[in-house]
Design a protein around this motif. Structure first.
Motif, PDB file in Angstrom:
ATOM      1  N   ASN A 144       1.966   3.501   1.867  1.00  0.00           N
ATOM      2  CA  ASN A 144       0.694   4.125   1.509  1.00  0.00           C
ATOM      3  C   ASN A 144       0.033   3.264   0.440  1.00  0.00           C
ATOM      4  O   ASN A 144       0.406   3.314  -0.737  1.00  0.00           O
ATOM      5  CB  ASN A 144       0.922   5.555   0.993  1.00  0.00           C
ATOM      6  N   LEU A 145      -0.930   2.482   0.844  1.00  0.00           N
ATOM      7  CA  LEU A 145      -1.550   1.519  -0.046  1.00  0.00           C
ATOM      8  C   LEU A 145      -2.825   2.083  -0.649  1.00  0.00           C
ATOM      9  O   LEU A 145      -3.554   2.844  -0.014  1.00  0.00           O
ATOM     10  CB  LEU A 145      -1.871   0.230   0.718  1.00  0.00           C
ATOM     11  N   TYR A 151      -4.852  -7.297  -0.577  1.00  0.00           N
ATOM     12  CA  TYR A 151      -4.114  -8.271   0.223  1.00  0.00           C
ATOM     13  C   TYR A 151      -3.078  -7.571   1.095  1.00  0.00           C
ATOM     14  O   TYR A 151      -2.936  -7.897   2.283  1.00  0.00           O
ATOM     15  CB  TYR A 151      -3.431  -9.293  -0.683  1.00  0.00           C
ATOM     16  N   ALA A 152      -2.374  -6.595   0.516  1.00  0.00           N
ATOM     17  CA  ALA A 152      -1.389  -5.852   1.295  1.00  0.00           C
ATOM     18  C   ALA A 152      -2.062  -5.037   2.392  1.00  0.00           C
ATOM     19  O   ALA A 152      -1.538  -4.904   3.508  1.00  0.00           O
ATOM     20  CB  ALA A 152      -0.574  -4.939   0.386  1.00  0.00           C
ATOM     21  N   ARG A 153      -3.245  -4.500   2.099  1.00  0.00           N
ATOM     22  CA  ARG A 153      -3.983  -3.735   3.102  1.00  0.00           C
ATOM     23  C   ARG A 153      -4.380  -4.625   4.277  1.00  0.00           C
ATOM     24  O   ARG A 153      -4.298  -4.227   5.439  1.00  0.00           O
ATOM     25  CB  ARG A 153      -5.222  -3.115   2.455  1.00  0.00           C
ATOM     26  N   LEU A 154      -4.792  -5.860   3.983  1.00  0.00           N
ATOM     27  CA  LEU A 154      -5.154  -6.801   5.033  1.00  0.00           C
ATOM     28  C   LEU A 154      -3.944  -7.122   5.909  1.00  0.00           C
ATOM     29  O   LEU A 154      -4.058  -7.192   7.139  1.00  0.00           O
ATOM     30  CB  LEU A 154      -5.716  -8.075   4.403  1.00  0.00           C
ATOM     31  N   GLU A 155      -2.793  -7.302   5.279  1.00  0.00           N
ATOM     32  CA  GLU A 155      -1.579  -7.574   6.042  1.00  0.00           C
ATOM     33  C   GLU A 155      -1.174  -6.367   6.877  1.00  0.00           C
ATOM     34  O   GLU A 155      -0.692  -6.505   8.005  1.00  0.00           O
ATOM     35  CB  GLU A 155      -0.449  -7.963   5.088  1.00  0.00           C
ATOM     36  N   GLN A 156      -1.381  -5.169   6.341  1.00  0.00           N
ATOM     37  CA  GLN A 156      -1.072  -3.954   7.091  1.00  0.00           C
ATOM     38  C   GLN A 156      -1.946  -3.837   8.338  1.00  0.00           C
ATOM     39  O   GLN A 156      -1.472  -3.436   9.406  1.00  0.00           O
ATOM     40  CB  GLN A 156      -1.258  -2.734   6.192  1.00  0.00           C
ATOM     41  N   ILE A 157      -3.218  -4.199   8.226  1.00  0.00           N
ATOM     42  CA  ILE A 157      -4.117  -4.179   9.387  1.00  0.00           C
ATOM     43  C   ILE A 157      -3.642  -5.172  10.439  1.00  0.00           C
ATOM     44  O   ILE A 157      -3.641  -4.888  11.639  1.00  0.00           O
ATOM     45  CB  ILE A 157      -5.562  -4.487   8.952  1.00  0.00           C
ATOM     46  N   ARG A 158      -3.241  -6.363  10.003  1.00  0.00           N
ATOM     47  CA  ARG A 158      -2.756  -7.374  10.941  1.00  0.00           C
ATOM     48  C   ARG A 158      -1.526  -6.882  11.688  1.00  0.00           C
ATOM     49  O   ARG A 158      -1.413  -7.031  12.910  1.00  0.00           O
ATOM     50  CB  ARG A 158      -2.425  -8.673  10.206  1.00  0.00           C
TER      51      ARG A 158
END
Length: 250
Positions: A144-145, A151-158
């Motif tokens: 849960n970001l 940056y972590a959110r972008l990686e989670q989307i990927r």
């Protein structure tokens, strides 16, 4: 400028196919007017650069069925992975570059018939001469970001895009046939893609079939597969044979 950026990144193409902008709804009128008024100049530029410029007929999206299907699939899952996220230009450029890498990492065809070769031909081979890879990252599926962890959110989307898109790609490789028939045409030595859960982006587990286990009715439902990590046993419904040379010729 778009064409020049493409040539700078990928080299000069032999052919360019254009759909006349018919897939753009809100800007269809402006784009169609631009192409109508500048089509000859585009063709002249392409001729000077020795590029064959091909315009699809109007109202014929099926002429680009293969790449249009790929674009549609990518857009479908990007939209659902991003949701209502607000990304900066740099962040969305990074995300699209990573999505591009995922799409170009998909296995297409065995590189050889050797039983010890577990590599497959990918679009990446045509771009850089070798398979595309990704930097390792922790699994953020259940995290849960907050909005500050961009940056972590972008990686989670990927990772979200990867999980959904690769499942669809695998399902397209699998033949949905009745289990009472042997229409899958699996043979010893075939290079297959193994369907695994929770694999990191750009990780396609490939292996060669070493043994098929038929049931009482003679239908193969289980196979032994040799991989770079050793031999494993999987049901046929969890493996996807890659197209062979004779399949592509058909």
């Amino acid at each position: 400028m778009t064409l020049r950026r493409f040539v700078s990144r990928r080299g000069k193409p032999v052919e360019i196919w254009c759909d006349n902008g018919r897939n753009f709804v809100s800007a269809a009128k402006e784009l169609n007017s631009f192409l109508k008024n500048n089509q000859q100049s585009l063709i002249d530029f392409a001729t000077h650069e020795k590029i064959k410029f091909i315009f699809s007929p109007p109202y014929a999206p099926h002429f680009g069925g293969i790449w249009e299907a790929g674009v549609k699939s990518a857009k479908f899952f990007i939209k659902r992975a991003m949701g209502n996220s607000h990304l900066t230009f740099e962040e969305i450029s990074t995300l699209f570059a990573q999505v591009e890498s995922i799409l170009n990492s998909r296995p297409l065809h065995p590189l050889s018939t050797s039983p010890d070769d577990f590599l497959a031909l990918t679009p990446g081979h045509f771009l850089i001469g070798r398979p595309l890879t990704a930097l390792p990252s922790p699994d953020l599926k259940t995290e849960n970001l907050t909005t500050t962890q961009r940056y972590a959110r972008l990686e989670q989307i990927r990772q979200h895009f990867w999980r959904r898109w690769q499942k669809e790609y695998i399902s397209e490789l699998q033949l949905r046939t009745k289990w009472r028939t042997n229409l899958a045409k699996l043979n010893i030595g075939d290079l297959v893609l193994i369907q695994e859960d929770d694999v990191p982006p750009l990780s396609w587990r490939l292996g060669r079939i070493t043994h098929l286990h038929p049931g009482p009715d003679g239908v193969h439902r289980v196979a032994d597969i040799k991989t770079t990590r050793g031999s494993i046993r999987r049901p046929v419904v969890r493996i996807c044979p890659l197209p062979k040379a004779e399949d592509l010729q058909c």
